[in-house]
Structures are given as structure tokens and as C-alpha cells.
Write an enzyme that holds these catalytic residues in place. Structure first.
Site, PDB file in Angstrom:
ATOM      1  NE  ARG A   5      -1.522   1.357   3.855  1.00  0.00           N
ATOM      2  CZ  ARG A   5      -1.139   2.473   4.460  1.00  0.00           C
ATOM      3  NH1 ARG A   5      -1.563   3.649   4.020  1.00  0.00           N
ATOM      4  NH2 ARG A   5      -0.340   2.453   5.512  1.00  0.00           N
ATOM      5  NE  ARG A  51       6.549  -0.244  13.363  1.00  0.00           N
ATOM      6  CZ  ARG A  51       5.575   0.566  12.957  1.00  0.00           C
ATOM      7  NH1 ARG A  51       5.852   1.510  12.073  1.00  0.00           N
ATOM      8  NH2 ARG A  51       4.349   0.451  13.421  1.00  0.00           N
ATOM      9  CG  ASP A  79       8.650   9.071  11.080  1.00  0.00           C
ATOM     10  OD1 ASP A  79       8.862  10.050  11.828  1.00  0.00           O
ATOM     11  OD2 ASP A  79       7.560   8.459  11.051  1.00  0.00           O
ATOM     12  CD  GLU A 117      10.227   4.093  16.924  1.00  0.00           C
ATOM     13  OE1 GLU A 117       9.155   4.411  17.497  1.00  0.00           O
ATOM     14  OE2 GLU A 117      10.313   3.911  15.698  1.00  0.00           O
ATOM     15  CG  HIS A 144       7.152   5.979  14.715  1.00  0.00           C
ATOM     16  ND1 HIS A 144       7.450   4.699  15.118  1.00  0.00           N
ATOM     17  CD2 HIS A 144       6.270   5.830  13.695  1.00  0.00           C
ATOM     18  CE1 HIS A 144       6.777   3.826  14.397  1.00  0.00           C
ATOM     19  NE2 HIS A 144       6.053   4.500  13.527  1.00  0.00           N
ATOM     20  N   GLY A 170       5.212   9.854  11.195  1.00  0.00           N
ATOM     21  CA  GLY A 170       4.658   9.650   9.860  1.00  0.00           C
ATOM     22  C   GLY A 170       3.142   9.634   9.817  1.00  0.00           C
TER      23      GLY A 170
END
Length: 313
Positions: free
Chosen positions: A155, A234, A258, A263, A288, A290
């Protein structure tokens, strides 16, 4: 049933009202040391990306949580194997292809990061803030007529590809499991060809166990020294040490991320070490964000609410 919304900031008021009409709802900005208590006292735990749900939590003898609700596509912040073993159902956006075609935030952020990196936006802004008005150090590059390699044509890969095309880029695509249409497309190439020919490499593969550290030292060594690497997928999909070395050695000219490899522990992050110690002008890291837009939050929370109700019923 008792439901807790553990990350309530900017949560949809409409969804909150709907949850209150069906459940005993608690809304609380949960701290990490309150996680165990929440898993013992609530049936549904609703959160975004702020917590790591590990096997220890799932295997607690007094655990009450039966549903973990997280309106995101990647589930690397949850021990999905432990959940499956212990009957904890995860309600997420993973696999919701049709719905997610309308959620474009991460694709837009990918384009933003690419432009910011190529046009040296961050150092240019920092220079201006310092009181300097000098454009000469910030001569950048255009996307027009550049070759963009899209790794992973699901996608997001498809949407990002369309965005780059609008700006006049030539597209190359690598997909591990191509369909017949893609196989016959002149854009489809093997991974080595994509890496050797691309000026911009954008990563969009799924987070699966077999894809951890998919992008390694060998892949960076195949890229042009003038190329840039973009990752909004990721962090664990990329060997962080390999990325750090590729930047330090000049094997690539820059990277925009991103996501990072861990994390939840920034102190041991190779990416953050690069950012804080070297002050590189060819490195951009965002936290992160996005999918972090008002529109995407509203759409996904409504969708996930309906999915939760269906699952319970």
C-alpha cells in the site's frame, strides 16, 4: 467490560463518547510503571505506540486484559506470539488494505523527508535562526528526473511511488513477492539493480521476523555514494550499525528516518548517537510522526472502534 485509553492526547471525542456508551471507560495518560496495574484491572487496553507490550505482561497470572487495541499497522511494540499463545486478541490496522488506502500521512511524510534532506532544509533553517542570511552553503538537489528505488510495493510503496512520479522521478521497484502485473512492468527490477541505479532509496517492506535487519552492510555498499536512504517503515528493518558506518564512510550521501532501531531505549541507539554527536547535516530523524496527523488519528480511531465492537460481539 472495562476499557482504558492509555494515550488520550488528541483522542477522538466522538469515539470516546461511543466507548462510554458501551463500556466502563477510563481515560488516563498512563505512565510506564502503571502498565502492570492496567493489565490487571481492565479488559481492553487501548494505546498507540507509547508502550512496549512484552511477554511478561501477557503471562501475568492475574492479567485481565483480553483485547489490546492499537490503531497502527506495525506491531513490533507488542509480543504478538505471546498474545496468540495466551488468547489476547490484538485489534490493529494490520492487513486493512482497503481502509488504509485513504490514510496517506506516512506517504506524505516520506516525501517531506526526502525533500528536506535533498534541499538541506534543517541546517538552512538553523542557520537562519542563528541570524545568518546566506544561501550558498545550502545548494541542494531536485527530485525531478532522479531515479527513485521503492523497496516493497504494498500500500505505502504504491502511494509513495505515485507521489514521486508526480515530481518527475523515474521509478524502480523491488518487491519480494511480485504479482504477474508487476513482474511484467519495466519498473520492476532485482534489488541489486535498484540499489546500484537509484538516487533515492525508500524502504517500505513489512515488519516481519524474517525482515529484521533486512537492509544490511551489503545493501549500503551497493548504493551510489551520491544516493540517499529514506526509512518511514520500521527501524528494526535496517542494521543500524551498518547505516551508521555507511554515513561515516560516505558510502551514501545522507539519510532521513522517521523510525530507529530501538525507540524505547534512545541511550543505546546508533542513529541517535549519530544525530547528537556528529551534528551531521546529511541526517534527519523525526520521532515516528509519519502517521501523526489529525486526519489519520480521526479516521483510524473510528475504524478501530468499529473493529473492536465487531470483535467483541
Amino acid at each position: 467490560m472495562k476499557v482504558i485509553i492509555a494515550e488520550p492526547k488528541d483522542f477522538s471525542e466522538e469515539v470516546k463518547d461511543s466507548l462510554e456508551s458501551y463500556f466502563n471507560l477510563t481515560v488516563k495518560n498512563l505512565k510506564s510503571d502503571e502498565l502492570e496495574h492496567a493489565f490487571c484491572h481492565f479488559d481492553v487496553f487501548w494505546f498507540r505506540l507509547g508502550f512496549q507490550i512484552d511477554r511478561t505482561l501477557i503471562e501475568m497470572s492475574n492479567r485481565r486484559v483480553k483485547y489490546i487495541v492499537t490503531p497502527v499497522t506495525g506491531l513490533n511494540h507488542i509480543d504478538t506470539v505471546a498474545c496468540a499463545e495466551h488468547g489476547v486478541r490484538i485489534i490493529s490496522l494490520k492487513g486493512e488494505t482497503e481502509f488504509l488506502k485513504e490514510v496517506r500521512a506516512t506517504a506524505e511524510h516520506t516525501l517531506l523527508l526526502t525533500l528536506a534532506l535533498l534541499r538541506k532544509l534543517v541546517p538552512a533553517v538553523e542557520s537562519t535562526i542563528s541570524g545568518t542570511w546566506d544561501r550558498e552553503p545550502f545548494k541542494g538537489n531536485e527530485i525531478f528526473k532522479k531515479t527513485v528505488g521503492i523497496i516493497g510495493f504494498g500500500r505505502l510503496g504504491k502511494i509513495v511511488s505515485d507521489y514521486y512520479k508526480v515530481l518527475g522521478a523515474k521509478i524502480l521497484i523491488y518487491e519480494k513477492y511480485p504479482n504477474a502485473e508487476l513482474l511484467n512492468s519495466p519498473e520492476f527490477v532485482d534489488l541489486e539493480t535498484l540499489l546500484r541505479k537509484s538516487d533515492i532509496v525508500s524502504l517500505h517492506i513489512n515488519f516481519l521476523p524474517e525482515n529484521i535487519e533486512f537492509f544490511s552492510t551489503r545493501h549500503f555498499s551497493l548504493m551510489k555514494p551520491s544516493a540517499v536512504f529514506i526509512n518511514t517503515s520500521r527501524g528494526q528493518l535496517v542494521d543500524a550499525i551498518a547505516l551508521k558506518n555507511a554515513l561515516n564512510k560516505g558510502e551514501i550521501s545522507g539519510t532521513a528516518l522517521d523510525v530507529i532501531s530501538d525507540e524505547f531505549d534512545l541511550s543505546n541507539s546508533p542513529e541517535m548517537e549519530l544525530l547528537t554527536s556528529n551534528k551531521l547535516s546529511n541526517l534527519i530523524i523525526t520521532p515516528h510522526i509519519g502517521g501523526n496527523t489529525w486526519e489519520s488519528f480521526d479516521k483510524t480511531e473510528k475504524f478501530i472502534y468499529n473493529k473492536l465492537i465487531k470483535a467483541i460481539n
